[in-house]
Design an enzyme around this catalytic site. Structure first.
Site, short mmCIF file in Angstrom:
data_model
loop_
_atom_site.label_atom_id
_atom_site.label_comp_id
_atom_site.label_asym_id
_atom_site.label_seq_id
_atom_site.Cartn_x
_atom_site.Cartn_y
_atom_site.Cartn_z
N TYR A 71 -0.59 44.23 -143.35
CA TYR A 71 0.30 44.99 -144.23
C TYR A 71 0.64 46.37 -143.69
O TYR A 71 1.68 46.92 -144.03
CB TYR A 71 -0.34 45.15 -145.62
CG TYR A 71 -0.58 43.85 -146.34
CD1 TYR A 71 0.46 42.97 -146.62
CD2 TYR A 71 -1.87 43.49 -146.74
CE1 TYR A 71 0.23 41.78 -147.27
CE2 TYR A 71 -2.11 42.30 -147.41
CZ TYR A 71 -1.06 41.44 -147.66
OH TYR A 71 -1.27 40.26 -148.31
N THR A 72 -0.26 46.96 -142.91
CA THR A 72 -0.04 48.35 -142.47
C THR A 72 0.69 48.39 -141.14
O THR A 72 0.68 47.44 -140.36
CB THR A 72 -1.38 49.10 -142.35
OG1 THR A 72 -2.20 48.43 -141.40
CG2 THR A 72 -2.09 49.16 -143.68
#
Length: 768
Positions: A71-72
Site C-alpha cells: 500500500y505504501t
C-alpha cells in the site's frame, strides 16, 4: 533505491518493489525485516534526518504498525543523495552479494557523519550499540573544527557539539555524563519530558506534556499514567487524555481542584517513563573491528574516510577530464587540416581503415582517430571550434584544480569543509532537545502520596490484620468480625491511612506496615494473614501486642518485655523505625536464651511496680526502674528466680488496687496488691496459692482488676464492668465481673466458678 533511480527528484514507487529488489539482489532477509528497516528510515520521530520519504501510513509514536508494503510508496529523501554522492566514481570499495551476481558498497561515501546525526541502535552477536541522534549543524561544526584542529580535545569539540539532539525533543540532563560518554563511549544521561502546568476553569489545573523521551511508545506512557490514576497511587488525578494531533504531541493530565500539581508531576517523573535514563553504548565497526568509541575516534575516522573519498573522486574526475582533453585537442587540430582529413577518409575502405590511416598519416592517437571518424558533420561549423577551444580551457583548469586537491592536503581539506557547510546550509535545523548541565533529582516524600482517610484497623491473635472503612464497621456488630472459629480479636482501633502499625509477636518479632498498605477488607471478611505480610511468620506464632503511631520522629516511649522463662528488658519504641526489608521480613525485638522461650507480655513502661506471676503460684513485685533499657536484639536481664518446672504466666503493672488469679481447676480469687510488697528484681517471690499435695492448683491466668469504685458518690449502676470470660473443658462459657469478687488473702486458693467434676477445668480465659 539509488541504483533503481528511486530518488527524491522522481516520483514515488511502491515499497514492495524496493523490498523485492533488496531481497532478490542484495540481502536474503525476510521481507518484514527489510520493510521495517525502510519504514524506520522514514519516521521523523526516530531519525535525526529522514533518509526515506514515504507516502501512506508509516506507523506512529504509539507503536502502531505501518500499512503493508503493497500500500505504501517510497523514495529516497534529498539528504540521502548526499550520503550516496559520487558512489559511482570509484570512491568506496564494493563487494559481491550473496550469490556473486551483483556488487554492493561496503560503506557509503557520506557527505556528512551519518553515524552521529542519525545514531544507531542494535544488537549483534555479542555486541550491542546505542548511539544517540545529534543535530546535523552541530555535528558539521564539530567536524569542521576538528579538520582545522586535528588534536582538539573533547572539551573543545563540546563547544560545537554539546550533546545529543533527539527528534522528539525533551530535556537532556547531565553534562558531565555526556562528556564521559564522548570520551569513553559509555555514559548515562537523564531524559525528561517537556511539561508545563496550565490553569483551567474553576480553579483546576492540568499537566501538559508536549515532548517525551526518545524511542518511547506514547500510548504505553499514557496508559501507565492512567494506571496511576486508576490505582490511586497518587491523589488528585481526574483524567488522562492523549490530545496529540497533526500540530504535535500533547498529553493532558487533568487534576482535581485541591490537587498538588507539583507533587503529582514529580511522582509521574519518578515512577513513570515521563523521565528515563538513556545509556550511551557507542559501539561502531572501525577497520572491520567492533570498538567502543567516543566522538574523537568517530569524527577522526569520518574525516579520514572523507579524505579518501575526495581523493578517489578527484583522481576519477581528473582521469576522465584528461581523456576528454586529449580528444578535444585532437578535434581542434583536425579542424585546421579538415580538407586533407576528409579526402583521406573518403579514400579509405571503411571506418577501421580510415582510423588506421589517420593514425599513420597525421600521428593521431587511437582515441583521437576514433573521435574524428565518428564526428558528426554539423560539428564542423565555425561556432563549434570556439566551443571546443572553450571546453579545452575549462578542462585544463579543471585538471589543475583536481591535481591540487589530490596533491595538496590543505586544498583537499578546504573542499571537504566547503561541502560540509553546503550540507549544513541546506539541511541544518535548530536544536530540538534542551540541554541542562546538572541532573535535577526528583524527590517525592512517601507520606505526601498517601490519601488521608479514616479507617478501622483490626488484628486477631492468630495474626489476621486488615483495615476496614468506617461505613463497613458501622454496618456490623463488633463480634461479627470475620475470623477463624478458634481465633479471637485482640485489637481494633480507629486510625488514619497516614499512620503506622506495629505488631509484636510471641516469638520476639515485630511486623511493621504503613496503614495505607494494609488491604482494605470488609469487617465481616477475614483479613490478611501475617504470613502474607512477612516471610518469617511461623505457624505457631501469635500476635501479642499492637500499637498505632503517627510517626517515629520524636518517639520517646519505651516498651517493657517479659518472657516465659524469666527474662525482662526495656526497649525503645523508636528502634522499630521502618527498615529497608519490612515488606518481606519482620524485625527482632526480643532475644531468647532458650529456643522454646516465648514473650509473655509487651506493654508501655508506666514507671510503676512490675508484677510477675508464675505457673506454680509465685508472685514477684519490683520497681520497673530496675529493668534496664537495652537494644532490640539483646536478651535482657533476669526477672524472677524460677524453679526448674516453673515458668511465667503473666506480667503486668501494679497500678490498680487489686489483681485476680484463675487456676487451671476453675478456682478464681481477687487479691489486694498490698498483700504483695515490693521486693528486688530476680527474687523468688511470694506464694499466692496454698500448696495442696493432692490436685494442686496451678495459675492459668492472672491480671489486674480496675479501680472501679469511687466511694459513696457512685451508685452500683455507675460501676464499670470488667468481665472475665472462662471457657471450660466442656466448652461451656462462664462470665464473671471481676470487681464484684470479694478480696481474699494471698494464700487463699479462691472459689470455684464451676463444678470441676462436671466441667473438667479451664480451657480458655479472656478479659472481655
Amino acid at each position: 533505491m539509488n541504483k533503481d533511480g528511486n530518488t527524491f527528484d522522481k516520483g514515488y514507487r511502491k515499497s514492495a518493489k524496493s523490498v523485492g529488489n533488496i531481497m532478490g539482489n542484495y540481502h536474503p532477509h525476510g521481507d518484514s525485516s527489510i520493510y521495517d528497516a525502510m519504514v524506520r528510515l522514514s519516521q521523523d520521530w526516530k531519525m535525526g534526518q529522514v533518509l526515506v520519504e514515504m507516502h501512506g501510513n508509516n506507523g506512529s509514536m504509539d507503536g502502531d504498525p505501518p500499512a503493508a508494503m503493497r500500500y505504501t510508496e517510497a523514495r529516497l529523501s534529498e539528504i540521502s543523495a548526499y550520503l550516496l554522492q559520487d558512489i559511482d566514481k570509484n570512491t568506496v570499495p564494493f563487494a559481491w552479494n550473496f550469490d556473486d551476481t551483483e556488487k554492493e558498497p561496503t560503506v557509503l561515501p557520506a557527505s556528512f557523519p551519518n553515524l552521529l546525526v542519525n545514531g544507531s541502535t542494535g544488537i549483534s552477536a555479542g555486541y550491542a550499540t546505542d548511539i544517540p541522534t545529534h543535530n546535523l549543524s552541530e555535528v558539521i561544526d564539530a567536524t569542521v573544527y576538528m579538520i582545522d584542529h586535528p588534536n582538539a580535545g573533547v572539551d573543545k569539540l563540546m563547544a560545537f557539539l554539546p550533546g545529543p539532539d533527539f527528534p522528539t525533543g525533551a530535556i537532556i540532563q547531565g553534562k558531565s555524563e555526556i562528556k564521559k560518554a564522548y570520551e569513553t563511549g559509555k555514559g548515562k544521561v537523564v531524559v525528561r519530558s517537556q511539561t508545563k502546568i496550565e490553569e483551567l476553569k474553576g480553579g483546576k489545573k492540568e499537566i501538559v506534556v508536549t515532548e517525551i523521551p526518545y524511542e518511547l511508545n506514547k500510548a504505553s506512557l499514557v496508559k501507565k499514567i492512567d494506571d496511576v490514576r486508576v490505582n490511586a497511587k497518587v491523589a488528585g488525578i481526574a483524567e488522562v487524555r492523549d490530545e496529540s494531533d497533526r500540530d504535535g504531541l500533547r498529553i493532558a493530565i487533568e487534576l482535581r481542584k485541591d490537587a498538588d500539581a507539583e507533587l503529582i508531576l514529580n511522582y509521574l517523573l519518578k515512577y513513570t517513563d515521563l523521565q528515563v535514563n538513556y545509556n550511551f553504548n557507542m559501539v561502531a565497526i572501525d577497520n572491520a573491528t567492533p570498538r567502543q568509541v567516543g566522538i574523537l575516534p568517530i569524527l577522526s575516522s569520518y574525516i579520514s574516510h572523507k579524505r579518501d573519498i575526495i581523493r578517489s573522486r578527484s583522481i576519477f574526475d581528473r582521469d576522465k577530464a584528461e581523456k576528454r582533453l586529449h580528444i578535444v585537442e585532437g578535434l581542434i587540430r583536425v579542424l585546421s587540416i579538415l580538407d586533407e582529413v576528409i579526402a583521406l577518409i573518403r579514400a579509405s575502405d571503411n571506418k577501421a581503415d580510415a582510423r588506421e590511416n589517420l593514425m599513420a598519416s597525421y600521428n593521431f592517437s587511437e582515441p583521437q582517430a576514433e573521435a574524428i571518424v565518428t564526428l558528426q558533420l554539423y560539428r564542423l561549423t565555425n561556432t563549434d571550434v570556439v566551443t571546443l577551444q572553450s571546453e579545452e580551457a575549462e578542462l585544463k583548469e579543471r585538471i589543475t584544480t583536481l591535481s591540487a586537491i589530490i596533491n595538496d592536503e590543505k586544498t583537499m581539506f578546504n573542499v571537504m569543509k566547503r561541502e560540509l557547510r553546503e550540507v549544513k546550509k541546506k539541511f541544518g535545523q535548530p536544536r530540538k532537545s534542551i540541554l541542562v548541565d546538572e541532573v535535577v533529582a526528583v524527590e517525592v516524600e512517601a507520606a505526601s502520596l498517601i490519601v488521608k482517610e479514616e479507617t478501622i484497623v483490626s488484628v486477631t491473635r492468630s495474626g489476621y490484620v486488615k483495615r476496614t472503612t468506617p461505613r463497613s464497621f458501622s454496618a456490623s456488630k463488633l463480634d461479627e468480625i470475620g475470623k477463624r472459629e478458634d481465633d479471637r480479636l485482640i485489637f481494633h482501633q480507629p486510625a488514619l491511612t497516614t499512620q503506622h502499625l506495629l505488631m509484636f509477636t510471641t516469638f520476639g518479632n515485630v511486623i511493621y506496615r504503613p496503614i495505607h498498605e494494609l488491604d482494605d477488607i470488609k469487617w465481616k471478611d477475614i483479613g490478611t494473614h501475617s504470613s502474607s505480610l512477612v516471610n518469617n511468620f511461623s505457624q505457631e506464632e501469635e500476635i501479642l501486642f499492637v500499637q498505632i503511631l503517627d510517626d517515629f520522629d520524636g518517639e520517646t516511649r519505651e516498651l517493657i518485655v517479659a518472657t516465659k522463662f524469666g527474662l525482662i528488658k526495656k526497649v525503645a519504641l523508636a528502634d522499630f523505625k521502618p527498615w529497608r526489608t519490612y515488606r518481606s521480613k519482620s524485625a527482632q525485638y526480643a532475644k531468647f536464651k532458650q529456643a522454646d522461650d516465648r514473650v509473655v507480655s509487651v506493654a508501655f513502661d508506666k514507671n510503676a511496680d512490675m508484677m510477675l506471676v508464675t505457673h506454680n503460684g509465685y508472685a514477684l513485685r519490683f520497681p520497673s526502674q530496675d529493668v534496664p533499657v537495652v537494644g532490640a536484639k539483646a536478651a535482657g536481664v533476669k526477672s524472677i528466680n524460677l524453679k526448674d518446672d516453673d515458668f511465667v504466666v503473666a506480667s503486668y503493672f501494679a497500678d490498680t488496687d487489686s489483681f485476680y488469679i484463675l487456676t487451671q481447676r476453675g478456682s478464681l480469687k481477687r487479691v489486694n496488691f498490698t498483700e504483695i510488697p515490693a521486693k528486688n528484681r530476680a527474687g523468688r517471690g511470694l506464694q499466692i496459692l496454698r500448696d495442696l499435695k493432692k490436685a494442686p492448683h496451678k495459675v492459668f491466668a492472672s491480671g489486674t482488676v480496675k479501680n472501679v469504685y469511687g466511694g459513696d458518690l457512685f451508685s452500683e449502676t455507675d460501676q464499670e464492668l470488667q468481665m472475665l470470660q472462662v471457657l471450660s473443658q466442656t466448652d461451656k462459657l462462664f462470665e464473671i465481673n471481676l470487681p464484684d469478687l470479694n478480696l481474699l488473702d494471698r494464700t487463699s486458693n479462691g472459689s470455684f466458678i464451676f463444678d470441676e467434676a462436671i466441667e473438667g477445668g479451664v480451657k480458655f480465659a479472656n478479659i472481655k
